[in-house]
Design a protein around this motif. Structure first.
Motif, mmCIF file in Angstrom:
data_model
loop_
_atom_site.group_PDB
_atom_site.id
_atom_site.type_symbol
_atom_site.label_atom_id
_atom_site.label_comp_id
_atom_site.label_asym_id
_atom_site.label_seq_id
_atom_site.Cartn_x
_atom_site.Cartn_y
_atom_site.Cartn_z
ATOM 1 N N VAL A 101 0.868 -1.179 0.000
ATOM 2 C CA VAL A 101 0.000 0.000 0.000
ATOM 3 C C VAL A 101 0.903 1.226 0.000
ATOM 4 C CG1 VAL A 101 -1.800 1.268 1.218
ATOM 5 C CG2 VAL A 101 -1.801 -1.238 1.256
ATOM 6 N N PHE A 102 0.782 2.039 -1.046
ATOM 7 C CA PHE A 102 1.676 3.173 -1.218
ATOM 8 C C PHE A 102 1.085 4.449 -0.619
ATOM 9 C CE2 PHE A 102 2.562 0.193 -4.644
ATOM 10 C CZ PHE A 102 3.941 0.099 -4.617
ATOM 11 N N GLN A 103 1.943 5.407 -0.393
ATOM 12 C CA GLN A 103 1.532 6.690 0.185
ATOM 13 C C GLN A 103 0.513 7.409 -0.703
ATOM 14 O OE1 GLN A 103 4.881 9.164 1.118
ATOM 15 N NE2 GLN A 103 3.658 10.994 1.429
ATOM 16 N N ASN A 104 0.722 7.369 -2.012
ATOM 17 C CA ASN A 104 -0.125 8.134 -2.934
ATOM 18 C C ASN A 104 -1.018 7.250 -3.795
ATOM 19 O OD1 ASN A 104 0.747 10.792 -2.193
ATOM 20 N ND2 ASN A 104 2.703 10.339 -3.168
ATOM 21 N N PHE A 105 -1.468 6.145 -3.243
ATOM 22 C CA PHE A 105 -2.534 5.291 -3.780
ATOM 23 C C PHE A 105 -2.096 4.518 -5.030
ATOM 24 C CE2 PHE A 105 -4.859 9.453 -2.758
ATOM 25 C CZ PHE A 105 -4.682 9.292 -1.396
ATOM 26 N N GLN A 106 -1.658 5.239 -6.085
ATOM 27 C CA GLN A 106 -1.193 4.638 -7.335
ATOM 28 C C GLN A 106 -2.245 3.733 -7.967
ATOM 29 O OE1 GLN A 106 2.807 3.128 -7.334
ATOM 30 N NE2 GLN A 106 3.619 4.871 -6.222
ATOM 31 N N LEU A 107 -3.494 4.204 -7.982
ATOM 32 C CA LEU A 107 -4.541 3.496 -8.709
ATOM 33 C C LEU A 107 -4.430 3.810 -10.200
ATOM 34 C CD1 LEU A 107 -7.622 4.129 -6.376
ATOM 35 C CD2 LEU A 107 -6.068 2.166 -6.384
ATOM 36 N N PHE A 108 -4.903 2.869 -11.019
ATOM 37 C CA PHE A 108 -4.975 3.129 -12.451
ATOM 38 C C PHE A 108 -6.148 4.072 -12.724
ATOM 39 C CE2 PHE A 108 -3.133 -1.239 -12.325
ATOM 40 C CZ PHE A 108 -1.903 -0.917 -12.873
ATOM 41 N N PRO A 109 -5.909 5.268 -13.260
ATOM 42 C CA PRO A 109 -7.007 6.229 -13.437
ATOM 43 C C PRO A 109 -8.032 5.799 -14.471
ATOM 44 C CG PRO A 109 -5.004 7.041 -14.486
ATOM 45 C CD PRO A 109 -4.614 5.822 -13.700
ATOM 46 N N HIS A 110 -7.649 4.903 -15.391
ATOM 47 C CA HIS A 110 -8.546 4.463 -16.464
ATOM 48 C C HIS A 110 -9.259 3.160 -16.107
ATOM 49 C CE1 HIS A 110 -4.752 2.424 -16.979
ATOM 50 N NE2 HIS A 110 -5.295 1.556 -17.807
ATOM 51 N N ARG A 111 -9.148 2.759 -14.844
ATOM 52 C CA ARG A 111 -9.847 1.564 -14.358
ATOM 53 C C ARG A 111 -10.781 1.972 -13.221
ATOM 54 N NH1 ARG A 111 -7.864 -0.550 -18.340
ATOM 55 N NH2 ARG A 111 -6.386 -2.306 -18.396
ATOM 56 N N THR A 112 -11.947 1.350 -13.156
ATOM 57 C CA THR A 112 -12.855 1.598 -12.042
ATOM 58 C C THR A 112 -12.272 0.988 -10.766
ATOM 59 O OG1 THR A 112 -14.087 -0.447 -12.409
ATOM 60 C CG2 THR A 112 -14.852 1.537 -13.585
ATOM 61 N N ALA A 113 -12.941 1.254 -9.654
ATOM 62 C CA ALA A 113 -12.453 0.712 -8.386
ATOM 63 C C ALA A 113 -12.337 -0.806 -8.437
ATOM 64 C CB ALA A 113 -13.375 1.145 -7.247
ATOM 65 N N ILE A 114 -13.377 -1.461 -8.914
ATOM 66 C CA ILE A 114 -13.339 -2.925 -8.930
ATOM 67 C C ILE A 114 -12.319 -3.430 -9.939
ATOM 68 C CG2 ILE A 114 -15.206 -3.261 -10.631
ATOM 69 C CD1 ILE A 114 -16.126 -5.616 -8.804
ATOM 70 N N GLU A 115 -12.145 -2.728 -11.056
ATOM 71 C CA GLU A 115 -11.147 -3.134 -12.041
ATOM 72 C C GLU A 115 -9.732 -2.975 -11.488
ATOM 73 O OE1 GLU A 115 -13.661 -2.109 -16.128
ATOM 74 O OE2 GLU A 115 -12.303 -0.621 -15.257
ATOM 75 N N ASN A 116 -9.507 -1.944 -10.671
ATOM 76 C CA ASN A 116 -8.204 -1.785 -10.033
ATOM 77 C C ASN A 116 -7.896 -2.969 -9.131
ATOM 78 O OD1 ASN A 116 -6.367 0.831 -10.090
ATOM 79 N ND2 ASN A 116 -8.458 1.503 -10.567
ATOM 80 N N VAL A 117 -8.887 -3.427 -8.374
ATOM 81 C CA VAL A 117 -8.672 -4.556 -7.464
ATOM 82 C C VAL A 117 -8.470 -5.856 -8.247
ATOM 83 C CG1 VAL A 117 -9.645 -5.869 -5.544
ATOM 84 C CG2 VAL A 117 -10.040 -3.406 -5.682
ATOM 85 N N MET A 118 -9.153 -5.979 -9.373
ATOM 86 C CA MET A 118 -9.073 -7.196 -10.178
ATOM 87 C C MET A 118 -7.796 -7.296 -11.001
ATOM 88 S SD MET A 118 -12.947 -7.154 -11.735
ATOM 89 C CE MET A 118 -12.545 -8.354 -13.014
ATOM 90 N N GLU A 119 -7.181 -6.157 -11.310
ATOM 91 C CA GLU A 119 -6.126 -6.111 -12.325
ATOM 92 C C GLU A 119 -5.022 -7.136 -12.100
ATOM 93 O OE1 GLU A 119 -4.255 -4.627 -15.807
ATOM 94 O OE2 GLU A 119 -6.279 -4.307 -15.011
ATOM 95 N N GLY A 120 -4.444 -7.168 -10.917
ATOM 96 C CA GLY A 120 -3.352 -8.098 -10.657
ATOM 97 C C GLY A 120 -3.795 -9.553 -10.701
ATOM 98 N N LEU A 121 -5.014 -9.824 -10.260
ATOM 99 C CA LEU A 121 -5.523 -11.195 -10.275
ATOM 100 C C LEU A 121 -5.627 -11.718 -11.700
ATOM 101 C CD1 LEU A 121 -8.367 -10.846 -7.616
ATOM 102 C CD2 LEU A 121 -6.071 -11.793 -7.295
ATOM 103 N N VAL A 122 -6.070 -10.847 -12.616
ATOM 104 C CA VAL A 122 -6.280 -11.267 -14.004
ATOM 105 C C VAL A 122 -4.975 -11.283 -14.787
ATOM 106 C CG1 VAL A 122 -7.431 -10.679 -16.174
ATOM 107 C CG2 VAL A 122 -8.671 -10.474 -14.017
#
Length: 259
Positions: free
Chosen positions: A88-109
């Protein structure tokens, strides 16, 4: 068990970590505290090899990697260890072009090769766990900082890591939003999630950490149970540092800005 043995880290002539040896028990929560530049974040990143130690050994469960100067470690060995950690990083580092659920799924897929239905089910469960099931289809830009960090925590938990590593997880948030993240991490601690976190946030550390390691100048200046280190630190350097943080906290509370 997570074990670090004589971890040294140099950046050129800068000697950042000077022989750190520590153990973190399964199910424990450890806070790495100390002044900026003391080595907290570097040590944390050495655990999952985002920073490769100059020398020493990192062991997580049955996976163990040893390092020596000028000797390259194989990628498979690094991946075997890294896959047991969530970051878990200080500045979140979410993919801006992915929804919340897609961000969580990304590594699994993309990394673990899960099919979409299985990954969707896992991601939905984790978003519910961090209190954001209703934000599954939201874009990161529409979420508050606290919500983004909670999505990031869900993403880090997705592959069921052996240890969750948190690098200043509340430092980019205002006090109210930080409290959301503290609540989520406290819940994970109660569930027995193994965590190691680098933080300046005394509220976070004192609330959920069982052990505290005080780093200064690349060495362990003090370590022990959180209640002992926070209430009666043995080292003078630890006392001065904690007093300075408490003074800042009181000043912020007085002017209404919080911790």
């Amino acid at each position: 068990m997570i074990e670090l043995i004589d971890i040294q880290k140099r950046f050129g002539d800068l000697h950042v970590l000077k022989g750190i040896s520590l153990q973190f028990a399964e199910g424990s929560v450890t806070a790495l505290v100390g002044p900026s530049g003391g080595g907290k974040s570097t040590l944390l990143r050495c655990i999952n090899l985002l920073e490769v130690p100059t020398s020493g050994t990192v062991r997580i469960g049955q996976a163990s990697v040893s390092f020596e100067p000028n000797r390259k470690v194989g990628w498979k060995s690094i991946q075997a260890l890294r896959r047991q950690t969530g970051m878990v990083f200080q500045n979140f580092q979410l993919f801006p072009h992915r929804t919340a659920i897609e961000n969580v799924m990304e590594g699994l897929v993309t990394v673990l090769g899960w099919d979409k239905p299985r990954a969707t089910k896992r991601a939905t469960e984790l978003l519910e766990r961090v209190g954001l099931a209703q934000k599954a289809d939201a874009w990161p830009a529409t979420l508050s900082g606290g919500q983004q960090q909670r999505v990031a925590i869900a993403r880090a938990l997705a592959p069921s890591p052996r240890v969750l590593l948190c690098d200043e997880p509340t430092s980019a948030l205002d006090p109210e939003l930080a409290e959301e993240v503290v609540d989520v991490l406290a819940g994970l601690a109660r569930e027995g999630t193994t965590m190691v976190m680098a933080t300046h946030d005394l509220r976070l550390a004192s609330r959920i950490a069982q052990e505290v390691v005080f780093l200064d100048g690349g060495v362990v200046a003090e370590k022990g149970p959180a209640r002992d280190v926070f209430k009666d630190p043995k080292a003078e350097r630890t006392r001065r540092f904690l007093a300075s943080l408490q003074a800042v906290s009181k000043a912020n509370e007085a002017d209404g800005s919080g911790v």
